[in-house]
Design a protein around this motif. Structure first.
Motif, mmCIF file in Angstrom:
data_model
loop_
_atom_site.group_PDB
_atom_site.id
_atom_site.type_symbol
_atom_site.label_atom_id
_atom_site.label_comp_id
_atom_site.label_asym_id
_atom_site.label_seq_id
_atom_site.Cartn_x
_atom_site.Cartn_y
_atom_site.Cartn_z
ATOM 1 N N ILE A 107 1.037 -1.080 -0.058
ATOM 2 C CA ILE A 107 0.094 -0.215 -0.239
ATOM 3 C C ILE A 107 0.893 0.723 0.422
ATOM 4 O O ILE A 107 0.528 1.926 -0.496
ATOM 5 N N ILE A 108 1.595 1.497 1.018
ATOM 6 C CA ILE A 108 2.755 2.267 0.696
ATOM 7 C C ILE A 108 3.543 2.687 -0.346
ATOM 8 O O ILE A 108 3.843 3.653 -0.984
ATOM 9 N N VAL A 109 3.309 1.339 -0.756
ATOM 10 C CA VAL A 109 4.314 2.148 -2.670
ATOM 11 C C VAL A 109 3.655 2.063 -3.314
ATOM 12 O O VAL A 109 4.211 2.980 -3.915
ATOM 13 N N LEU A 110 2.637 0.846 -3.369
ATOM 14 C CA LEU A 110 1.548 2.034 -4.361
ATOM 15 C C LEU A 110 1.360 3.599 -3.918
ATOM 16 O O LEU A 110 1.100 3.733 -5.167
ATOM 17 N N ILE A 111 1.224 4.008 -2.611
ATOM 18 C CA ILE A 111 1.634 5.452 -2.619
ATOM 19 C C ILE A 111 1.926 6.605 -3.227
ATOM 20 O O ILE A 111 2.460 6.888 -3.970
ATOM 21 N N PHE A 112 3.638 6.148 -2.734
ATOM 22 C CA PHE A 112 4.596 6.984 -3.275
ATOM 23 C C PHE A 112 4.975 6.936 -4.919
ATOM 24 O O PHE A 112 5.448 7.440 -5.161
ATOM 25 N N SER A 113 4.968 5.193 -4.874
ATOM 26 C CA SER A 113 5.518 5.202 -7.159
ATOM 27 C C SER A 113 3.779 6.526 -7.538
ATOM 28 O O SER A 113 4.734 6.951 -9.121
ATOM 29 N N ALA A 114 2.563 6.328 -7.019
ATOM 30 C CA ALA A 114 1.569 7.461 -7.779
ATOM 31 C C ALA A 114 2.406 8.140 -7.774
ATOM 32 O O ALA A 114 2.034 9.379 -8.198
ATOM 33 N N ILE A 115 2.724 8.983 -5.934
ATOM 34 C CA ILE A 115 3.607 10.155 -5.912
ATOM 35 C C ILE A 115 4.716 10.714 -6.916
ATOM 36 O O ILE A 115 4.777 11.487 -7.315
ATOM 37 N N LEU A 116 5.359 9.944 -6.326
ATOM 38 C CA LEU A 116 6.948 10.254 -7.440
ATOM 39 C C LEU A 116 7.411 9.602 -8.778
ATOM 40 O O LEU A 116 7.862 10.418 -9.110
ATOM 41 N N LEU A 117 6.693 8.368 -9.212
ATOM 42 C CA LEU A 117 7.603 8.276 -10.060
ATOM 43 C C LEU A 117 5.914 8.162 -11.206
ATOM 44 O O LEU A 117 5.964 8.048 -12.426
ATOM 45 N N ARG A 118 4.708 8.538 -10.571
ATOM 46 C CA ARG A 118 3.516 8.977 -11.020
ATOM 47 C C ARG A 118 3.860 7.624 -11.875
ATOM 48 O O ARG A 118 2.894 8.000 -13.150
ATOM 49 N N GLU A 119 3.364 6.671 -11.186
ATOM 50 C CA GLU A 119 2.968 5.017 -12.020
ATOM 51 C C GLU A 119 1.252 4.885 -11.745
ATOM 52 O O GLU A 119 0.150 5.811 -10.786
ATOM 53 N N LYS A 120 0.752 4.551 -12.697
ATOM 54 C CA LYS A 120 -0.534 5.045 -12.939
ATOM 55 C C LYS A 120 -1.362 3.456 -12.013
ATOM 56 O O LYS A 120 -0.675 2.568 -11.766
ATOM 57 N N VAL A 121 -2.407 3.981 -11.101
ATOM 58 C CA VAL A 121 -3.075 2.949 -10.164
ATOM 59 C C VAL A 121 -4.387 2.266 -10.710
ATOM 60 O O VAL A 121 -5.168 3.165 -11.120
ATOM 61 N N SER A 122 -3.909 1.425 -11.476
ATOM 62 C CA SER A 122 -5.299 1.670 -12.180
ATOM 63 C C SER A 122 -6.540 0.230 -10.980
ATOM 64 O O SER A 122 -6.279 -0.423 -10.037
ATOM 65 N N LEU A 123 -8.010 -0.023 -11.736
ATOM 66 C CA LEU A 123 -8.754 -0.631 -10.469
ATOM 67 C C LEU A 123 -8.187 -1.880 -10.545
ATOM 68 O O LEU A 123 -8.686 -2.461 -9.060
ATOM 69 N N ARG A 124 -7.769 -2.609 -10.814
ATOM 70 C CA ARG A 124 -7.653 -3.476 -11.373
ATOM 71 C C ARG A 124 -6.181 -4.138 -9.618
ATOM 72 O O ARG A 124 -5.983 -4.822 -9.405
ATOM 73 N N LYS A 125 -5.106 -3.659 -10.413
ATOM 74 C CA LYS A 125 -3.779 -2.966 -9.220
ATOM 75 C C LYS A 125 -5.146 -3.044 -7.402
ATOM 76 O O LYS A 125 -4.186 -3.184 -6.636
ATOM 77 N N VAL A 126 -5.472 -2.167 -7.893
ATOM 78 C CA VAL A 126 -5.993 -1.842 -6.534
ATOM 79 C C VAL A 126 -6.300 -2.990 -5.830
ATOM 80 O O VAL A 126 -6.861 -3.479 -4.819
ATOM 81 N N SER A 127 -7.459 -3.302 -6.220
ATOM 82 C CA SER A 127 -8.741 -4.862 -6.610
ATOM 83 C C SER A 127 -7.356 -5.704 -6.162
ATOM 84 O O SER A 127 -7.537 -6.606 -5.114
ATOM 85 N N GLY A 128 -6.013 -6.232 -6.438
ATOM 86 C CA GLY A 128 -5.748 -7.240 -6.174
ATOM 87 C C GLY A 128 -4.669 -7.120 -4.863
ATOM 88 O O GLY A 128 -4.649 -7.668 -4.060
ATOM 89 N N ILE A 129 -4.969 -5.456 -4.641
ATOM 90 C CA ILE A 129 -3.725 -5.274 -3.526
ATOM 91 C C ILE A 129 -4.563 -5.461 -1.930
ATOM 92 O O ILE A 129 -4.849 -6.616 -1.385
ATOM 93 N N ALA A 130 -5.999 -4.997 -2.452
ATOM 94 C CA ALA A 130 -6.928 -5.738 -1.355
ATOM 95 C C ALA A 130 -7.597 -6.746 -1.499
ATOM 96 O O ALA A 130 -7.662 -7.366 -0.020
ATOM 97 N N LEU A 131 -7.239 -7.610 -2.299
ATOM 98 C CA LEU A 131 -7.674 -9.181 -2.192
ATOM 99 C C LEU A 131 -6.634 -9.487 -1.520
ATOM 100 O O LEU A 131 -6.737 -10.555 -0.684
ATOM 101 N N ALA A 132 -5.452 -9.245 -1.541
ATOM 102 C CA ALA A 132 -4.340 -10.173 -0.957
ATOM 103 C C ALA A 132 -4.477 -9.506 0.201
ATOM 104 O O ALA A 132 -3.422 -10.807 1.441
#
Length: 298
Positions: A107-132
């Motif tokens: 979750i922290i990686v996803l937040i920092f990736s979106a902020i610092l690397l401008r990585e796209k956060v897709s609904l599929r990726k969010v769903s995978g993180i929530a499921l895991a």
């Protein structure tokens, strides 16, 4: 074998090493070596190994003010704060609590990736993180037994470790795309060693090492060679081809692999319930990893 398979193989091995480390480290500290003394042994040993190998074999230097500052930040977040937080916290709290709290890393990686690397956060990726995350929480929660209480300070140190490690995964990726993995890892361990020595030097000098049984020496060797050298190297190499969020997602495999190791050692029983929770974890990792940019060829 494809590059994607190599990346997933490396990340799986890292998850297995880290999953085993929760129980192995508790066997050593604090009875034989204090937590910060153990950190000094690990980090200094790794710094010497990577430093010598990088200087004699790779012969590459990190150049430029920006890259050198980034390497220093990686040493602070990925080695110093990460190690001090993890072993200090694990010494106080239970392995179950520690493993549970480490689940926040992706979750922290996803937040920092979106902020610092401008990585796209897709609904599929969010769903995978929530499921895991759900699978890991259920697995760890139902695996905890009596006599394994948590500790507030210990839990907070594990949270600090998780946040620091998540930031490190994002910060180190640009360096891995530009330099050899040994070059990067040797620098960050050198920085980390300078910081952790003052914290643990007294604990390094205190034990009577001659009295240690062979099992404790094997445990220390595992933590130095596997947990510190092999895991960091494989993790850093994988970041050259994988998004930080994919690397972070493999944290969910750690509780699964930790239980499998415990079953093999006769310390736990693998039930249908645990199998179902493990299935949730693997499904979540699958959703996170099977995105267009999860693994890149190169």
């Amino acid at each position: 074998m494809s590059k994607q398979m190599h990346v997933h193989g490396a990340l799986f091995l890292v998850a297995l090493i880290y999953g085993s480390n929760y129980s192995i480290a508790k066997e050593v500290m604090p009875v034989y070596v204090g937590p910060y003394g153990l950190i000094v042994i690990r980090v200094v040993s790794a710094a010497i190994f990577f430093g010598v190998f990088s200087r004699l074999v790779i012969k590459e230097k990190i150049v430029g003010t920006a890259d050198n500052l980034r390497a220093i930040l990686c040493g602070i977040t990925g080695i110093a704060i990460n190690q001090l937080g993890f072993f200090g916290g694990l010494n106080l709290t239970s392995p179950i609590n520690a493993a549970l709290l480490m689940v926040i890393v992706p979750i922290i990686v996803l937040i920092f990736s979106a902020i610092l690397l401008r990585e796209k956060v897709s609904l599929r990726k969010v769903s995978g993180i929530a499921l895991a995350c759900a699978g890991a929480f259920l697995l760890i929660y139902t695996s905890s037994g009596e006599g394994t209480p948590g500790n507030l300070l210990g839990d907070l140190l594990i949270v600090l470790n998780a946040a620091s490690y998540g930031l490190y995964l994002v910060l180190v990726k640009p360096l891995m795309q530009k330099y050899n993995a040994f070059t990067v890892v040797s620098r960050i361990f050198a920085v980390g060693a300078v910081i952790v020595v003052p914290f643990g030097w007294q604990q390094v000098m205190a034990p009577d090492y001659a009295s240690f049984p062979a099992s404790i020496w094997w445990a220390i060797a595992f933590m130095v060679i596997a947990v510190t050298i092999i895991a960091y190297l494989f993790n850093t190499w994988a970041l050259r081809y994988a998004n930080p969020s994919l690397v972070g997602a493999y944290i969910y495999l750690q509780p699964v692999l930790a239980i499998l190791v415990a079953v093999w050692a006769g310390k736990d029983v693998f039930t249908l319930q645990k199998a179902l929770f493990a299935l949730l974890i693997f499904a979540g990792v699958y959703l996170v990893s099977h995105t267009r940019q999860a693994v890149t060829e190169g």
